[in-house]
Structures are given as structure tokens and as C-alpha cells.
Design a protein around this motif. Structure first.
Motif, PDB file in Angstrom:
ATOM      1  N   SER A  38       0.832  -1.208   0.000  1.00  0.00           N
ATOM      2  CA  SER A  38       0.000   0.000   0.000  1.00  0.00           C
ATOM      3  C   SER A  38       0.862   1.252   0.000  1.00  0.00           C
ATOM      4  O   SER A  38       0.546   2.239  -0.674  1.00  0.00           O
ATOM      5  CB  SER A  38      -0.942   0.000   1.196  1.00  0.00           C
ATOM      6  OG  SER A  38      -0.213  -0.060   2.416  1.00  0.00           O
ATOM      7  N   GLY A  39       1.975   1.225   0.727  1.00  0.00           N
ATOM      8  CA  GLY A  39       2.871   2.369   0.739  1.00  0.00           C
ATOM      9  C   GLY A  39       3.514   2.609  -0.609  1.00  0.00           C
ATOM     10  O   GLY A  39       3.662   3.754  -1.057  1.00  0.00           O
ATOM     11  N   ILE A  40       3.875   1.518  -1.300  1.00  0.00           N
ATOM     12  CA  ILE A  40       4.467   1.646  -2.634  1.00  0.00           C
ATOM     13  C   ILE A  40       3.449   2.208  -3.609  1.00  0.00           C
ATOM     14  O   ILE A  40       3.748   3.094  -4.410  1.00  0.00           O
ATOM     15  CB  ILE A  40       4.966   0.268  -3.125  1.00  0.00           C
ATOM     16  CG1 ILE A  40       6.110  -0.224  -2.248  1.00  0.00           C
ATOM     17  CG2 ILE A  40       5.407   0.334  -4.577  1.00  0.00           C
ATOM     18  CD1 ILE A  40       6.562  -1.620  -2.570  1.00  0.00           C
ATOM     19  N   ALA A  50      10.855  -0.960  -6.657  1.00  0.00           N
ATOM     20  CA  ALA A  50      10.463  -1.035  -5.249  1.00  0.00           C
ATOM     21  C   ALA A  50       9.748  -2.347  -4.952  1.00  0.00           C
ATOM     22  O   ALA A  50       9.935  -2.936  -3.877  1.00  0.00           O
ATOM     23  CB  ALA A  50       9.571   0.155  -4.897  1.00  0.00           C
ATOM     24  N   LYS A  57       0.851  10.193 -11.618  1.00  0.00           N
ATOM     25  CA  LYS A  57       1.753   9.074 -11.363  1.00  0.00           C
ATOM     26  C   LYS A  57       2.993   9.262 -12.219  1.00  0.00           C
ATOM     27  O   LYS A  57       2.954   9.109 -13.422  1.00  0.00           O
ATOM     28  CB  LYS A  57       1.046   7.750 -11.705  1.00  0.00           C
ATOM     29  CG  LYS A  57       1.878   6.523 -11.336  1.00  0.00           C
ATOM     30  CD  LYS A  57       1.964   6.339  -9.839  1.00  0.00           C
ATOM     31  CE  LYS A  57       2.773   5.102  -9.460  1.00  0.00           C
ATOM     32  NZ  LYS A  57       2.948   4.966  -8.018  1.00  0.00           N
ATOM     33  N   GLU A  65       1.009   4.133  -3.174  1.00  0.00           N
ATOM     34  CA  GLU A  65       0.681   5.531  -2.945  1.00  0.00           C
ATOM     35  C   GLU A  65       1.850   6.476  -3.174  1.00  0.00           C
ATOM     36  O   GLU A  65       1.682   7.701  -3.123  1.00  0.00           O
ATOM     37  CB  GLU A  65       0.157   5.694  -1.514  1.00  0.00           C
ATOM     38  CG  GLU A  65      -1.167   4.973  -1.266  1.00  0.00           C
ATOM     39  CD  GLU A  65      -1.551   4.952   0.199  1.00  0.00           C
ATOM     40  OE1 GLU A  65      -0.800   5.547   1.005  1.00  0.00           O
ATOM     41  OE2 GLU A  65      -2.597   4.349   0.525  1.00  0.00           O
ATOM     42  N   ASP A  66       3.029   5.922  -3.423  1.00  0.00           N
ATOM     43  CA  ASP A  66       4.231   6.739  -3.600  1.00  0.00           C
ATOM     44  C   ASP A  66       4.435   7.048  -5.081  1.00  0.00           C
ATOM     45  O   ASP A  66       4.710   6.146  -5.874  1.00  0.00           O
ATOM     46  CB  ASP A  66       5.451   5.995  -3.057  1.00  0.00           C
ATOM     47  CG  ASP A  66       6.729   6.813  -3.152  1.00  0.00           C
ATOM     48  OD1 ASP A  66       6.697   7.933  -3.701  1.00  0.00           O
ATOM     49  OD2 ASP A  66       7.770   6.319  -2.685  1.00  0.00           O
ATOM     50  N   PRO A  67       4.309   8.316  -5.504  1.00  0.00           N
ATOM     51  CA  PRO A  67       4.448   8.640  -6.930  1.00  0.00           C
ATOM     52  C   PRO A  67       5.844   8.407  -7.479  1.00  0.00           C
ATOM     53  O   PRO A  67       6.036   8.365  -8.692  1.00  0.00           O
ATOM     54  CB  PRO A  67       4.060  10.121  -6.988  1.00  0.00           C
ATOM     55  CG  PRO A  67       4.318  10.634  -5.620  1.00  0.00           C
ATOM     56  CD  PRO A  67       4.017   9.504  -4.698  1.00  0.00           C
ATOM     57  N   GLU A  68       6.834   8.255  -6.583  1.00  0.00           N
ATOM     58  CA  GLU A  68       8.202   8.019  -7.047  1.00  0.00           C
ATOM     59  C   GLU A  68       8.573   6.538  -7.019  1.00  0.00           C
ATOM     60  O   GLU A  68       9.656   6.173  -7.484  1.00  0.00           O
ATOM     61  CB  GLU A  68       9.188   8.811  -6.172  1.00  0.00           C
ATOM     62  CG  GLU A  68       8.974  10.316  -6.221  1.00  0.00           C
ATOM     63  CD  GLU A  68       9.027  10.861  -7.631  1.00  0.00           C
ATOM     64  OE1 GLU A  68       9.886  10.400  -8.412  1.00  0.00           O
ATOM     65  OE2 GLU A  68       8.204  11.729  -7.976  1.00  0.00           O
ATOM     66  N   ALA A  69       7.709   5.700  -6.469  1.00  0.00           N
ATOM     67  CA  ALA A  69       7.993   4.265  -6.425  1.00  0.00           C
ATOM     68  C   ALA A  69       7.658   3.638  -7.769  1.00  0.00           C
ATOM     69  O   ALA A  69       6.853   4.156  -8.536  1.00  0.00           O
ATOM     70  CB  ALA A  69       7.189   3.601  -5.316  1.00  0.00           C
TER      71      ALA A  69
END
Length: 453
Positions: A139-141, A151, A218, A143-147
Motif C-alpha cells: 500500500s505504501g508503494i 520497489a 503518477k 501511494e508513492d508517486p516516485e515508487a
């Protein structure tokens, strides 16, 4: 007249006269609209192409944001994998991808257990890589636009394999993240750029794009080969036309590659689910809880896409695809799915539905199609299981009579019998399911749990 036109169409992909194409379009349009109304789906976009002819490219009803047109955008979700399969065929034909290369050759820092996995196992869900979407860190990945896929790789590479490569086929997205990362690293472009270069560009389908990056929200594509694309009816028609014209890859090459048994397990190939329709092998995928369905018969040059924005759609897109594909490949007049009769019945009691179904099932002149009817009856049963278990039992029992060799229908009947307090009968049904699938751990566990000490 119409049957004659369809028969000639099924024998060869030729350009139809304007009147013939109009006859086919009108007949399909009538049945699609009848099905849409019966299923209670507000809006549907449909593309139908045969050879050089666009039979349909239009909308029916309304999406949430307004009337559906040929240019109305809708999500493909996991049906994106069919686009990946077409792109992959082009990349392989161009010599850019070697399906038999081992992951250890492609990723020098890959875990030891991955090293002998051929690339193609990442596309047909037989690699054994751990499922990423069930991991807490995903879930953290997401939501991360840089992941991105790297990752995901860093997480999955630390996890043990779910199973020995090739031992099973288990639907998951980790293989797509890793294969996408490999392709991007070796070819120097993000996956959406490769799709544009090898598929949507040649097809001039500018509205078929990776949805997460079209609005700039994204910045790094992630698992874009497995989902996230959006399209329109008109755009998908252009893609089918380009496939038929050999603009994506040589059609025979694409057909041989995507139907090759060497890359297939449990009817799943290189990003496509294979289904036989009227004696023809078709390839495609569905997605989003049946909000999208894409199917293509490469030898006959027949393509169908249907999509809706409605979550509770009763698999209308699946049944429309089956109806259209069968009509065009068999030369028969289009037949709405039996679910249309059941969903459209004013009396929705289980016994009435069983009577209606059996009447048509035993009618040699029935106008309905029955592909996937086992799933329809099961869904109707589970709709009633909590509030009216006896009604559910009636529908599940019909399924066991029609499909006695299906372990799933016996397992469903057991659920209704348990809900009615019929423990001995439920155990009998569980054992029938286990007899049909003796290696299934779920069925094994159920029998053990419900067997008296």
C-alpha cells in the motif's frame, strides 16, 4: 439471410458489403441492448471487428458521467494484460525479447531460487514469485508517486517462493512487475512507451493509455503491463484492425506465439486466457470484476471488446463477448445469454428461475446461449444464501444436475445445506467435491472439519 451472411463471414475474413455489415450490426445491437436492459447495467461500450470491417464501435446507455459514445473512456483493469500480450508479440518478433532467457541472466542480483525461472513464467503466473499485492508494504508503494517496479522487486526478492516454479498457476501481479522492470532496463524505455511504440502507435489508437499517468498524478509507471490502461470503443476497433492487418506483428506469428502450449498452463498463456469458441481458439482477458472484457480470434481476425463503469454488472461484458464471438465464428444468428431470461424474469423465485432455465436447456430450438451458465446459477444462489438458504439450495442443486463433474457446484451446495442445518447432506456434498479434486487442500480441510469424531 442473416445466417448466410454470418456463415460466409465465419469461413473467411473478407470485406462485407455495406448492407451486409449493416444487417450484422443491427442484429448484434438489438441483442446487446436486450441483454443490457435485462442485466440492469446502465452503460456499455462495445467494439466488434471482423477482418477489415468494423461491425460495431459504439456506446449503449449511459456511464456515470453521461451517455456512452464510441469515444467514451473506460477502464480495462486486468484486461490490460491482453494489450501486453500483443505488445510482447511485437517485441519478440523484433528480437527485443527472449522468452526463454533465465531470470538469473536478466537480473544478476536475483535470488538463487529465481535464477533458472524462464522469462515466460513471469507472464503466465507459474513463476512462484510471492504475491506483492497481499504484502503490507504494497500500500505504501502504491501511494508513492516516485515508487516503481524496482520497489516491488526489492520486497519480493526477499520473500520465499510461494511454490516451485511450474508446479502451479496462481494469478498474481509480481511476475508482471519484475518482467516489466527487466524490459524497461534492457530496452531503455518505460513500459507505456513500449506499448505506444509497438501497439497503440501503429494502430493510431491515441486514447488507449495508461490511466495513472495521463493526468500527471503518477510519475513512475508501476505494473502497467498488468492493469491500469483505459480505452474507448473506437480505439479498440483500431487496435483490432491493426492486429488483422499485421501492423502489430505478423498475424500467424502472433497466433502461434499466444496459443503455443509450451507457454500455457490451466488455459492461461502469455498474458491471455485461452478459450475455444465454435472450434476457434480465442485469446483475451477480463478485468475489474468483469467491468472489461477483451477477446480476439487471431486466425479468423475477429475481435470483441466490451466495458462498463458499473461494478455490479453481473458479468454482462463477458456474456456479450461470448455472444458476439460465437455468432461471428459459427455463422449462427446471435443469441443472448440465458442470464438475460433469468435476470429479466418478473418472478425471481428460485423455482421459477429453475423452471425457465430447464425449459430452455432442454429446448433444441432455444434462442439462448449457455456459456458460463454454471457461474450464473452459482451467483444467483449466493445472492440468496444469507436471506433464503432454501432458495439458494434449489439453484445450487440445479447446478449439480447440469454440471455433476464440477467440484465447485458441489461445494456451493454444501454451503446451502450447512445454512439449513443439514450437516450429513453437506458432508456428502463436500466429499463429492473432494472426489472430483482430490488434491485440493480447501476441499480436504472442509471434509476433515465436518467429519464427526
Amino acid at each position: 439471410m442473416f445466417s448466410t451472411i454470418l456463415t460466409s463471414l465465419a469461413l473467411a475474413s473478407t470485406t462485407l458489403s455495406q448492407s451486409d455489415a449493416s444487417d450484422i450490426s443491427d442484429a448484434l445491437r438489438t441483442e446487446i441492448e436486450t441483454m443490457r436492459a435485462a442485466y440492469g447495467v446502465s452503460g456499455l461500450a462495445v467494439s466488434v471487428v471482423s477482418g477489415d470491417d468494423v461491425i460495431l464501435s459504439e456506446g449503449f446507455g449511459s456511464f456515470e458521467n453521461g451517455p456512452v459514445a464510441a469515444q467514451s473512456q473506460c477502464g480495462l483493469y486486468s484486461a490490460t494484460k491482453a494489450l501486453t500480450a500483443f505488445t510482447l508479440a511485437s517485441l519478440i518478433e523484433d528480437g527485443d525479447v527472449n522468452l526463454n532467457a533465465r531470470v538469473g541472466e536478466l537480473l544478476t542480483d536475483s535470488p538463487e531460487g529465481w535464477r533458472d525461472i524462464p522469462l515466460w513464467r513471469l507472464y503466465n503466473h507459474t513463476s512462484g514469485l510471492a504475491m506483492i499485492v497481499t504484502q503490507e508494504a504494497f500500500s505504501g508503494i502504491a501511494e508513492d508517486p516516485e515508487a516503481g517496479n524496482t520497489a516491488i522487486y526489492e520486497i519480493v526478492r526477499e520473500l520465499p517462493l510461494d511454490f516451485e516454479p511450474g508446479a502451479h498457476s496462481r494469478y498474481q501481479q509480481s511476475g508482471y512487475a519484475v518482467s516489466e522492470m527487466i524490459a524497461e532496463a534492457r530496452l531503455g524505455q518505460p513500459w507505456p512507451a513500449l506499448v505506444e511504440q509497438h501497439l497503440t502507435g501503429p494502430a493510431q489508437s491515441n486514447d488507449t493509455v495508461y490511466g495513472q499517468i495521463t493526468d500527471g498524478s503518477k510519475s513512475v509507471p508501476m505494473i502497467s503491463s498488468a492493469g491500469g490502461y483505459v480505452t474507448t470503443a473506437s480505439d479498440m476497433a483500431r487496435i483490432f484492425e491493426a492486429l488483422n492487418a499485421g501492423l502489430i506483428a505478423n498475424r500467424d506469428f502472433l497466433a502461434d506465439l499466444l496459443t503455443d502450449p509450451a507457454y500455457m498452463q490451466d488455459n492461461y498463456g502469455l498474458g491471455v486466457i485461452l478459450e475455444d469458441v465454435a472450434g476457434e481458439t480465442t485469446i483475451g482477458h477480463r478485468g475489474g470484476g468483469a467491468r472489461a472484457n477483451l477477446r480476439y480470434a487471431p486466425q479468423a481476425g475477429v475481435g470483441v471488446m466490451a466495458c462498463t463503469d458499473q461494478v455490479g454488472n453481473r458479468e454482462l461484458t463477458i456474456h456479450v463477448g461470448e455472444m458476439v464471438m460465437r455468432a461471428l465464428l459459427s455463422g449462427e444468428a446471435p443469441r443472448p445469454h440465458i442470464a438475460s431470461l433469468l435476470y429479466g424474469s418478473e418472478d425471481a423465485s428460485a423455482q421459477t428461475l429453475v423452471t425457465l432455465f430447464e425449459r430452455e436447456w432442454n429446448n433444441s430450438d432455444t434462442r439462448y446461449g449457455f456459456e458460463g451458465s454454471e457461474a450464473v446459477l452459482n451467483a444467483l444462489g449466493y445472492d440468496r444464501l444469507e436471506e433464503a438458504p432454501a432458495e439458494a439450495q434449489t439453484l445450487f442443486a440445479l447446478n449439480t444436475r447440469l454440471y455433476p463433474d464440477s467440484a465447485n457446484v458441489w461445494d456451493s451446495l454444501a454451503d446451502a445445506q450447512l445454512a439449513l442445518g443439514e450437516g450429513a447432506a453437506a458432508l456428502h456434498s463436500m466429499r463429492r467435491a473432494l472426489d472430483l479434486q482430490p488434491g485440493n487442500p480447501y476441499f480436504q480441510r472442509r471434509v476433515v472439519e465436518h467429519t464427526p469424531n
